[in-house]
Design a protein around this motif. Sequence first.
Motif, PDB file in Angstrom:
ATOM      1  N   VAL A   1       0.824  -1.213   0.000  1.00 31.78           N
ATOM      2  CA  VAL A   1       0.000   0.000   0.000  1.00 31.78           C
ATOM      3  C   VAL A   1       0.859   1.264   0.000  1.00 31.78           C
ATOM      4  CG1 VAL A   1      -1.718   1.306   1.317  1.00 31.78           C
ATOM      5  CG2 VAL A   1      -1.922  -1.165   1.121  1.00 31.78           C
ATOM      6  N   GLU A   2       1.921   1.269   0.769  1.00 25.35           N
ATOM      7  CA  GLU A   2       2.756   2.475   0.873  1.00 25.35           C
ATOM      8  C   GLU A   2       3.521   2.782  -0.422  1.00 25.35           C
ATOM      9  OE1 GLU A   2       4.990  -1.043   2.563  1.00 25.35           O
ATOM     10  OE2 GLU A   2       3.006  -0.180   2.884  1.00 25.35           O
ATOM     11  N   GLU A   3       3.567   1.839  -1.360  1.00 26.97           N
ATOM     12  CA  GLU A   3       4.277   2.048  -2.625  1.00 26.97           C
ATOM     13  C   GLU A   3       3.335   2.270  -3.810  1.00 26.97           C
ATOM     14  OE1 GLU A   3       7.098  -1.102  -3.339  1.00 26.97           O
ATOM     15  OE2 GLU A   3       7.704  -1.133  -1.234  1.00 26.97           O
ATOM     16  N   GLN A   4       2.046   2.132  -3.581  1.00 29.21           N
ATOM     17  CA  GLN A   4       1.089   2.187  -4.692  1.00 29.21           C
ATOM     18  C   GLN A   4       1.052   3.527  -5.402  1.00 29.21           C
ATOM     19  OE1 GLN A   4      -2.727   0.700  -3.423  1.00 29.21           O
ATOM     20  NE2 GLN A   4      -1.932  -1.363  -3.111  1.00 29.21           N
ATOM     21  N   THR A   5       1.173   4.629  -4.691  1.00 31.18           N
ATOM     22  CA  THR A   5       1.137   5.947  -5.321  1.00 31.18           C
ATOM     23  C   THR A   5       2.302   6.118  -6.280  1.00 31.18           C
ATOM     24  OG1 THR A   5       0.016   6.877  -3.406  1.00 31.18           O
ATOM     25  CG2 THR A   5       1.086   8.427  -4.889  1.00 31.18           C
ATOM     26  N   ASP A   6       3.490   5.715  -5.860  1.00 36.00           N
ATOM     27  CA  ASP A   6       4.664   5.815  -6.729  1.00 36.00           C
ATOM     28  C   ASP A   6       4.516   4.933  -7.966  1.00 36.00           C
ATOM     29  OD1 ASP A   6       5.896   7.631  -5.049  1.00 36.00           O
ATOM     30  OD2 ASP A   6       7.070   6.102  -3.989  1.00 36.00           O
ATOM     31  N   TYR A   7       4.039   3.704  -7.764  1.00 36.12           N
ATOM     32  CA  TYR A   7       3.834   2.803  -8.891  1.00 36.12           C
ATOM     33  C   TYR A   7       2.784   3.358  -9.855  1.00 36.12           C
ATOM     34  CZ  TYR A   7       6.679  -1.242  -7.554  1.00 36.12           C
ATOM     35  OH  TYR A   7       7.730  -2.084  -7.288  1.00 36.12           O
ATOM     36  N   ALA A   8       1.714   3.906  -9.322  1.00 35.36           N
ATOM     37  CA  ALA A   8       0.642   4.453 -10.164  1.00 35.36           C
ATOM     38  C   ALA A   8       1.151   5.617 -11.000  1.00 35.36           C
ATOM     39  CB  ALA A   8      -0.544   4.883  -9.306  1.00 35.36           C
ATOM     40  N   SER A   9       1.953   6.488 -10.399  1.00 39.22           N
ATOM     41  CA  SER A   9       2.508   7.634 -11.115  1.00 39.22           C
ATOM     42  C   SER A   9       3.452   7.172 -12.228  1.00 39.22           C
ATOM     43  CB  SER A   9       3.256   8.543 -10.145  1.00 39.22           C
ATOM     44  OG  SER A   9       3.890   9.587 -10.832  1.00 39.22           O
ATOM     45  N   ARG A  10       4.309   6.228 -11.908  1.00 39.58           N
ATOM     46  CA  ARG A  10       5.247   5.699 -12.901  1.00 39.58           C
ATOM     47  C   ARG A  10       4.497   4.970 -14.016  1.00 39.58           C
ATOM     48  NH1 ARG A  10       9.093   5.878 -16.151  1.00 39.58           N
ATOM     49  NH2 ARG A  10      10.444   4.084 -16.341  1.00 39.58           N
ATOM     50  N   ALA A  11       3.459   4.227 -13.663  1.00 42.14           N
ATOM     51  CA  ALA A  11       2.672   3.507 -14.669  1.00 42.14           C
ATOM     52  C   ALA A  11       1.987   4.476 -15.626  1.00 42.14           C
ATOM     53  CB  ALA A  11       1.634   2.617 -13.994  1.00 42.14           C
ATOM     54  N   ARG A  12       1.492   5.577 -15.105  1.00 41.57           N
ATOM     55  CA  ARG A  12       0.854   6.591 -15.957  1.00 41.57           C
ATOM     56  C   ARG A  12       1.873   7.158 -16.951  1.00 41.57           C
ATOM     57  NH1 ARG A  12      -3.266   8.605 -18.597  1.00 41.57           N
ATOM     58  NH2 ARG A  12      -3.400  10.857 -18.567  1.00 41.57           N
ATOM     59  N   ASP A  13       3.074   7.469 -16.484  1.00 42.92           N
ATOM     60  CA  ASP A  13       4.126   7.947 -17.382  1.00 42.92           C
ATOM     61  C   ASP A  13       4.454   6.898 -18.451  1.00 42.92           C
ATOM     62  OD1 ASP A  13       4.349  10.348 -16.021  1.00 42.92           O
ATOM     63  OD2 ASP A  13       6.245   9.841 -15.029  1.00 42.92           O
ATOM     64  N   LEU A  14       4.539   5.643 -18.042  1.00 39.20           N
ATOM     65  CA  LEU A  14       4.839   4.572 -18.990  1.00 39.20           C
ATOM     66  C   LEU A  14       3.729   4.392 -20.014  1.00 39.20           C
ATOM     67  CD1 LEU A  14       6.366   2.051 -16.454  1.00 39.20           C
ATOM     68  CD2 LEU A  14       7.602   3.209 -18.323  1.00 39.20           C
ATOM     69  N   PHE A  15       2.483   4.590 -19.581  1.00 34.91           N
ATOM     70  CA  PHE A  15       1.354   4.517 -20.503  1.00 34.91           C
ATOM     71  C   PHE A  15       1.486   5.610 -21.573  1.00 34.91           C
ATOM     72  CE2 PHE A  15      -2.987   5.872 -21.668  1.00 34.91           C
ATOM     73  CZ  PHE A  15      -3.454   4.693 -22.238  1.00 34.91           C
ATOM     74  N   ILE A  16       1.769   6.821 -21.145  1.00 32.53           N
ATOM     75  CA  ILE A  16       1.925   7.942 -22.083  1.00 32.53           C
ATOM     76  C   ILE A  16       3.103   7.679 -23.026  1.00 32.53           C
ATOM     77  CG2 ILE A  16       2.432  10.408 -22.298  1.00 32.53           C
ATOM     78  CD1 ILE A  16       0.987  10.720 -19.528  1.00 32.53           C
ATOM     79  N   GLN A  17       4.217   7.214 -22.480  1.00 29.61           N
ATOM     80  CA  GLN A  17       5.369   6.883 -23.321  1.00 29.61           C
ATOM     81  C   GLN A  17       5.008   5.814 -24.353  1.00 29.61           C
ATOM     82  OE1 GLN A  17       8.457   5.707 -20.599  1.00 29.61           O
ATOM     83  NE2 GLN A  17       8.740   7.780 -19.813  1.00 29.61           N
ATOM     84  N   GLY A  18       4.258   4.825 -23.916  1.00 27.30           N
ATOM     85  CA  GLY A  18       3.849   3.750 -24.825  1.00 27.30           C
ATOM     86  C   GLY A  18       2.964   4.255 -25.945  1.00 27.30           C
ATOM     87  N   ILE A  19       2.019   5.123 -25.614  1.00 26.47           N
ATOM     88  CA  ILE A  19       1.136   5.698 -26.628  1.00 26.47           C
ATOM     89  C   ILE A  19       1.951   6.545 -27.603  1.00 26.47           C
ATOM     90  CG2 ILE A  19      -0.769   7.322 -27.013  1.00 26.47           C
ATOM     91  CD1 ILE A  19      -1.643   4.556 -25.877  1.00 26.47           C
ATOM     92  N   CYS A  20       2.865   7.353 -27.087  1.00 20.49           N
ATOM     93  CA  CYS A  20       3.727   8.167 -27.954  1.00 20.49           C
ATOM     94  C   CYS A  20       4.594   7.286 -28.844  1.00 20.49           C
ATOM     95  CB  CYS A  20       4.590   9.108 -27.121  1.00 20.49           C
ATOM     96  SG  CYS A  20       3.686  10.490 -26.390  1.00 20.49           S
ATOM     97  N   SER A  21       5.091   6.197 -28.305  1.00 25.37           N
ATOM     98  CA  SER A  21       5.910   5.270 -29.080  1.00 25.37           C
ATOM     99  C   SER A  21       5.102   4.642 -30.221  1.00 25.37           C
ATOM    100  CB  SER A  21       6.460   4.185 -28.161  1.00 25.37           C
ATOM    101  OG  SER A  21       7.183   3.227 -28.888  1.00 25.37           O
ATOM    102  N   LEU A  22       3.863   4.269 -29.944  1.00 21.91           N
ATOM    103  CA  LEU A  22       3.011   3.711 -30.989  1.00 21.91           C
ATOM    104  C   LEU A  22       2.732   4.747 -32.078  1.00 21.91           C
ATOM    105  CD1 LEU A  22       0.454   1.674 -28.837  1.00 21.91           C
ATOM    106  CD2 LEU A  22       2.310   0.780 -30.269  1.00 21.91           C
TER     107      LEU A  22
END
Length: 146
Positions: A76-97
């Motif tokens: 639970v204490e790491e979920q916010t960091d993971y969620a933020s990083r996942a959002r960045d990775l999602f955007i990077q993935g969309i830009c890459s496509l």
Amino acid sequence: MSSVPRSPQYRITLFYGPETVDDNPPRHSCIFNVKKRSWKSGVQVVVEVTNAQLATLNLVTEFEPWMGTVLARVPVEEQTDYASRARDLFIQGICSLKLDLAIDRGLAQENQPLSATELVEELGSAVPHKIEFLRTHILSELDLAV
């Protein structure tokens, strides 16, 4: 006799991003270094997507519900960091496509922008076929088991 595997025609590296662009419309951008094997040097391509496009693609890929399931496995204490990083990775993935679509259409050997208004329909059509690719990439980058 075995054949030698073909080398990829382009070498693509994320240089920077996503960066928020607070303009009208609000959008995100990622900068990629792109080097074609036949080119002496690479170029930088700035790929933009609007927040509205990202919201639509978020729904298409069911990113938020899927990410919720993934985050349930994280302390639970790491979920916010993971969620933020996942959002960045999602955007990077969309830009890459989107960059892949631009390469398929033909890319000049010059630094260039790929604006948020370009390849919108093509990206919308391509993303549903790349959901597993996006998810696998995100899980790998987050170092979470697939």
